[in-house]
Design a protein around this motif. Structure first.
Motif, PDB file in Angstrom:
ATOM      1  N   TRP A 197       0.783  -1.235   0.000  1.00  0.00           N
ATOM      2  CA  TRP A 197       0.000   0.000   0.000  1.00  0.00           C
ATOM      3  C   TRP A 197       0.817   1.289   0.000  1.00  0.00           C
ATOM      4  CZ3 TRP A 197       0.816   3.306   4.027  1.00  0.00           C
ATOM      5  CH2 TRP A 197       1.330   2.766   5.217  1.00  0.00           C
ATOM      6  N   ALA A 198       2.058   1.255   0.397  1.00  0.00           N
ATOM      7  CA  ALA A 198       2.835   2.491   0.478  1.00  0.00           C
ATOM      8  C   ALA A 198       3.233   2.984  -0.915  1.00  0.00           C
ATOM      9  CB  ALA A 198       4.079   2.286   1.333  1.00  0.00           C
ATOM     10  N   ALA A 199       3.569   4.265  -0.991  1.00  0.00           N
ATOM     11  CA  ALA A 199       4.000   4.859  -2.251  1.00  0.00           C
ATOM     12  C   ALA A 199       5.277   4.187  -2.734  1.00  0.00           C
ATOM     13  CB  ALA A 199       4.231   6.357  -2.072  1.00  0.00           C
ATOM     14  N   PRO A 200       5.479   4.113  -4.048  1.00  0.00           N
ATOM     15  CA  PRO A 200       6.706   3.493  -4.562  1.00  0.00           C
ATOM     16  C   PRO A 200       7.947   4.159  -4.012  1.00  0.00           C
ATOM     17  CG  PRO A 200       5.141   3.921  -6.340  1.00  0.00           C
ATOM     18  CD  PRO A 200       4.605   4.615  -5.115  1.00  0.00           C
ATOM     19  N   ALA A 201       9.032   3.391  -3.954  1.00  0.00           N
ATOM     20  CA  ALA A 201      10.302   3.946  -3.497  1.00  0.00           C
ATOM     21  C   ALA A 201      10.735   5.068  -4.428  1.00  0.00           C
ATOM     22  CB  ALA A 201      11.362   2.853  -3.453  1.00  0.00           C
ATOM     23  N   ARG A 202      11.558   5.957  -3.907  1.00  0.00           N
ATOM     24  CA  ARG A 202      12.044   7.061  -4.728  1.00  0.00           C
ATOM     25  C   ARG A 202      12.715   6.530  -5.987  1.00  0.00           C
ATOM     26  NH1 ARG A 202      13.534   8.289   0.504  1.00  0.00           N
ATOM     27  NH2 ARG A 202      12.687  10.217   1.377  1.00  0.00           N
ATOM     28  N   THR A 203      12.396   7.140  -7.100  1.00  0.00           N
ATOM     29  CA  THR A 203      13.082   6.763  -8.323  1.00  0.00           C
ATOM     30  C   THR A 203      14.499   7.304  -8.284  1.00  0.00           C
ATOM     31  OG1 THR A 203      12.251   8.742  -9.418  1.00  0.00           O
ATOM     32  CG2 THR A 203      10.969   6.719  -9.678  1.00  0.00           C
ATOM     33  N   CYS A 231      21.543  -0.689   4.333  1.00  0.00           N
ATOM     34  CA  CYS A 231      20.397  -0.922   5.203  1.00  0.00           C
ATOM     35  C   CYS A 231      19.078  -0.995   4.447  1.00  0.00           C
ATOM     36  CB  CYS A 231      20.323   0.175   6.264  1.00  0.00           C
ATOM     37  SG  CYS A 231      20.139   1.843   5.598  1.00  0.00           S
ATOM     38  N   ASN A 232      19.103  -0.944   3.110  1.00  0.00           N
ATOM     39  CA  ASN A 232      17.872  -1.119   2.340  1.00  0.00           C
ATOM     40  C   ASN A 232      17.223  -2.441   2.730  1.00  0.00           C
ATOM     41  OD1 ASN A 232      16.824  -2.590  -0.361  1.00  0.00           O
ATOM     42  ND2 ASN A 232      16.206  -0.454  -0.364  1.00  0.00           N
ATOM     43  N   GLN A 233      15.917  -2.424   3.017  1.00  0.00           N
ATOM     44  CA  GLN A 233      15.275  -3.610   3.580  1.00  0.00           C
ATOM     45  C   GLN A 233      15.315  -4.807   2.644  1.00  0.00           C
ATOM     46  OE1 GLN A 233      14.251  -3.252   6.875  1.00  0.00           O
ATOM     47  NE2 GLN A 233      14.362  -5.476   6.780  1.00  0.00           N
ATOM     48  N   ASP A 234      15.179  -4.587   1.346  1.00  0.00           N
ATOM     49  CA  ASP A 234      15.273  -5.708   0.409  1.00  0.00           C
ATOM     50  C   ASP A 234      16.667  -6.330   0.456  1.00  0.00           C
ATOM     51  OD1 ASP A 234      12.691  -5.712  -0.495  1.00  0.00           O
ATOM     52  OD2 ASP A 234      13.080  -4.496  -2.274  1.00  0.00           O
ATOM     53  N   THR A 235      17.680  -5.502   0.570  1.00  0.00           N
ATOM     54  CA  THR A 235      19.044  -6.017   0.660  1.00  0.00           C
ATOM     55  C   THR A 235      19.235  -6.800   1.949  1.00  0.00           C
ATOM     56  OG1 THR A 235      19.870  -4.162  -0.646  1.00  0.00           O
ATOM     57  CG2 THR A 235      21.485  -5.374   0.669  1.00  0.00           C
ATOM     58  N   VAL A 236      18.684  -6.295   3.048  1.00  0.00           N
ATOM     59  CA  VAL A 236      18.803  -6.968   4.334  1.00  0.00           C
ATOM     60  C   VAL A 236      18.101  -8.319   4.321  1.00  0.00           C
ATOM     61  CG1 VAL A 236      18.107  -6.836   6.774  1.00  0.00           C
ATOM     62  CG2 VAL A 236      19.096  -4.842   5.645  1.00  0.00           C
ATOM     63  N   ASP A 237      16.960  -8.413   3.632  1.00  0.00           N
ATOM     64  CA  ASP A 237      16.126  -9.615   3.718  1.00  0.00           C
ATOM     65  C   ASP A 237      16.364 -10.643   2.620  1.00  0.00           C
ATOM     66  OD1 ASP A 237      14.905  -8.687   5.986  1.00  0.00           O
ATOM     67  OD2 ASP A 237      13.160  -7.849   4.961  1.00  0.00           O
ATOM     68  N   ARG A 238      16.672 -10.214   1.423  1.00  0.00           N
ATOM     69  CA  ARG A 238      16.735 -11.159   0.299  1.00  0.00           C
ATOM     70  C   ARG A 238      18.045 -11.934   0.280  1.00  0.00           C
ATOM     71  NH1 ARG A 238      14.390  -7.573  -4.811  1.00  0.00           N
ATOM     72  NH2 ARG A 238      12.307  -7.160  -3.931  1.00  0.00           N
ATOM     73  N   TYR A 292      16.353   3.355  -7.568  1.00  0.00           N
ATOM     74  CA  TYR A 292      17.779   3.584  -7.276  1.00  0.00           C
ATOM     75  C   TYR A 292      18.383   2.355  -6.601  1.00  0.00           C
ATOM     76  CZ  TYR A 292      21.722   6.168  -5.072  1.00  0.00           C
ATOM     77  OH  TYR A 292      22.944   6.616  -4.645  1.00  0.00           O
ATOM     78  N   CYS A 293      17.706   1.831  -5.580  1.00  0.00           N
ATOM     79  CA  CYS A 293      18.244   0.702  -4.819  1.00  0.00           C
ATOM     80  C   CYS A 293      18.258  -0.589  -5.634  1.00  0.00           C
ATOM     81  CB  CYS A 293      17.452   0.513  -3.531  1.00  0.00           C
ATOM     82  SG  CYS A 293      17.653   1.885  -2.357  1.00  0.00           S
ATOM     83  N   GLU A 294      17.237  -0.810  -6.434  1.00  0.00           N
ATOM     84  CA  GLU A 294      17.232  -2.005  -7.285  1.00  0.00           C
ATOM     85  C   GLU A 294      18.375  -1.946  -8.288  1.00  0.00           C
ATOM     86  OE1 GLU A 294      13.441  -2.525  -9.099  1.00  0.00           O
ATOM     87  OE2 GLU A 294      12.398  -2.792  -7.195  1.00  0.00           O
ATOM     88  N   GLY A 295      18.636  -0.760  -8.831  1.00  0.00           N
ATOM     89  CA  GLY A 295      19.758  -0.601  -9.748  1.00  0.00           C
ATOM     90  C   GLY A 295      21.081  -0.898  -9.074  1.00  0.00           C
ATOM     91  N   CYS A 296      21.201  -0.508  -7.804  1.00  0.00           N
ATOM     92  CA  CYS A 296      22.433  -0.786  -7.064  1.00  0.00           C
ATOM     93  C   CYS A 296      22.613  -2.281  -6.856  1.00  0.00           C
ATOM     94  CB  CYS A 296      22.401  -0.059  -5.724  1.00  0.00           C
ATOM     95  SG  CYS A 296      23.880  -0.338  -4.725  1.00  0.00           S
ATOM     96  N   ARG A 297      21.551  -2.972  -6.439  1.00  0.00           N
ATOM     97  CA  ARG A 297      21.674  -4.418  -6.196  1.00  0.00           C
ATOM     98  C   ARG A 297      22.055  -5.171  -7.460  1.00  0.00           C
ATOM     99  NH1 ARG A 297      17.197  -3.361  -2.990  1.00  0.00           N
ATOM    100  NH2 ARG A 297      15.762  -4.103  -4.587  1.00  0.00           N
ATOM    101  N   ALA A 298      21.638  -4.670  -8.627  1.00  0.00           N
ATOM    102  CA  ALA A 298      21.932  -5.342  -9.886  1.00  0.00           C
ATOM    103  C   ALA A 298      23.389  -5.207 -10.322  1.00  0.00           C
ATOM    104  CB  ALA A 298      21.014  -4.809 -10.988  1.00  0.00           C
ATOM    105  N   LEU A 299      24.120  -4.277  -9.724  1.00  0.00           N
ATOM    106  CA  LEU A 299      25.494  -4.028 -10.155  1.00  0.00           C
ATOM    107  C   LEU A 299      26.404  -5.232  -9.966  1.00  0.00           C
ATOM    108  CD1 LEU A 299      26.166  -0.439  -8.764  1.00  0.00           C
ATOM    109  CD2 LEU A 299      25.682  -1.086 -11.127  1.00  0.00           C
ATOM    110  N   GLY A 300      26.142  -6.011  -8.922  1.00  0.00           N
ATOM    111  CA  GLY A 300      27.038  -7.115  -8.597  1.00  0.00           C
ATOM    112  C   GLY A 300      27.077  -8.219  -9.619  1.00  0.00           C
ATOM    113  N   SER A 301      26.129  -8.230 -10.544  1.00  0.00           N
ATOM    114  CA  SER A 301      26.069  -9.309 -11.524  1.00  0.00           C
ATOM    115  C   SER A 301      26.842  -8.997 -12.796  1.00  0.00           C
ATOM    116  CB  SER A 301      24.601  -9.593 -11.891  1.00  0.00           C
ATOM    117  OG  SER A 301      24.009  -8.441 -12.498  1.00  0.00           O
ATOM    118  N   ASP A 302      27.499  -7.847 -12.882  1.00  0.00           N
ATOM    119  CA  ASP A 302      28.187  -7.474 -14.120  1.00  0.00           C
ATOM    120  C   ASP A 302      29.680  -7.273 -13.879  1.00  0.00           C
ATOM    121  OD1 ASP A 302      29.145  -5.869 -16.445  1.00  0.00           O
ATOM    122  OD2 ASP A 302      27.017  -5.970 -16.978  1.00  0.00           O
ATOM    123  N   PRO A 303      30.532  -8.069 -14.527  1.00  0.00           N
ATOM    124  CA  PRO A 303      31.979  -7.929 -14.322  1.00  0.00           C
ATOM    125  C   PRO A 303      32.522  -6.594 -14.797  1.00  0.00           C
ATOM    126  CG  PRO A 303      31.504  -9.463 -16.107  1.00  0.00           C
ATOM    127  CD  PRO A 303      30.201  -9.180 -15.434  1.00  0.00           C
TER     128      PRO A 303
END
Length: 361
Positions: A197-203, A231-238, A292-303
């Protein structure tokens, strides 16, 4: 330790450490980012946490240790022990509570002893908490904590700058405490029970834009004992955690190892100094993720990202870049930090309007 001092250290790498003591909580707030319940048993091994904090030395320790949950005061003896061991090495401790104990007229002795052992106490308060713990009870308990000589603050959340609840509660805190108690105001984000229900995360910024992330500065011990750079919650939990954001585990690593990885990682240095979007653009990596945070998490998959970060931010030059960015981020003071990472309209509340009476440490 006042709130402004704590927040002012946020941009400095490894200046702080966040410890999630338990996901358990006796409250069931509709916006809870961790999805905590009283029946949730996910928590790091207490002995491993004690061993990890005991690895601090006077020469190598975080300035601030933040004890969070869930509800950390469900484990008051552990809070006491961790606080004592951290302070013995020169670290100061802060604790964030949902105030479940405020339902009682008096603070239970084990809880009060734990609170007296920390250097800063922060009370969560918002529309969802107030459905379970009345505002008057929270205020009464916070007065008692102040009387015990502990510096206090409020952690307030709402839907944004135009939220009438935030206008009301900030006015009430100011009137109740005469401007002597600061507040950190954040916006509810779609994590945990608020995901539906909350507003989307900041773009995030446009591709290539420089937008440093101070949230990659302080290591975080997650509820399974994994130590993360964010400390992003998705990073902490996934799980699995992105390789570039994983710093170790309290079962096998000490503070020195975690701190070294946090400080010396070229990828983390680039995230802290120019941000993940700019790093991706420099590396020729297409933008991934909706935020922004999803883009950061995706960085680790690219050499290519690792190669670019190593070319720019390895060694002494990278360390200087990192430190320069930290000082730039801290130059506006705690108010500037909150403007970038909290609810900007209420950022000035991070420092008290009046000087608190003596006794706070």
């Amino acid at each position: 330790m006042e709130l402004g001092e704590l927040v002012g250290r946020r941009p400095f790498p490894a200046a702080g450490l966040l410890l999630g003591l338990t996901r358990r909580c006796p409250l069931s707030c509709a916006h809870c980012s961790t999805g905590s319940t009283l029946g949730t048993r996910e928590e790091p091994d207490a002995g491993q946490l004690v061993r990890f904090v005991s690895s601090f030395t006077r020469a190598d320790r975080p300035d601030v240790v933040m004890l969070t949950g869930g509800e950390p005061l469900l484990l008051p003896a552990l809070v006491e022990e961790l606080s004592a061991r951290a302070r013995a090495a020169g670290s100061r401790t802060a604790l964030l509570s949902g105030m479940f104990f405020a339902r009682s007229r008096e603070i239970p002795p084990p809880v009060l002893r734990a609170i007296r052992g920390v250097d800063h106490f922060s009370a969560s308060l918002d529309a969802h908490h107030e459905r379970e713990i009345p505002r008057a009870d929270v205020f009464r308990a916070v007065h008692r904590v102040r009387e015990a000589g502990v510096a206090v603050s409020f952690h307030l959340t709402g839907t944004g700058a135009d939220d009438p609840y935030l206008a009301d509660i900030t006015r009430a805190v100011d009137e109740e405490f005469g401007g002597r108690v600061p507040s950190l105001v954040n916006e509810v984000r779609p994590f945990g029970r608020a995901a539906s229900w909350a507003a989307p995360a900041r773009t995030g910024p446009e591709a290539g834009a420089v937008s440093p992330c101070a949230m990659a500065a302080w290591p975080v011990v997650a509820f399974d004992g994994t130590v993360l750079a964010c400390c992003n919650q998705d990073t902490v939990d996934r799980r699995p955690a992105p390789a570039h954001l994983r710093l170790g585990h309290v079962a096998t690593d000490d503070w020195a190892a975690v701190r070294r990885r946090a400080l010396e990682s070229p990828v983390l240095r680039m995230i802290r100094t120019v941000g993940p979007a700019h790093l991706a653009a420099r590396s020729g990596v297409p933008s991934r993720g909706a935020s922004y945070c999803e883009g950061c998490r995706a960085l680790g998959s690219d050499p290519g990202v690792t190669a670019e970060a190593n070319a720019v931010a390895a060694g002494a030059a990278g360390a200087l870049l990192d430190l320069t960015a930290a000082h730039r981020g801290a130059a506006e003071g705690p108010v500037g930090v909150v403007r970038h990472h909290g609810c900007a309209a209420y950022a000035p509340l991070v420092t008290a309007r009046a000087t608190a009476a003596g006794g706070s440490r």
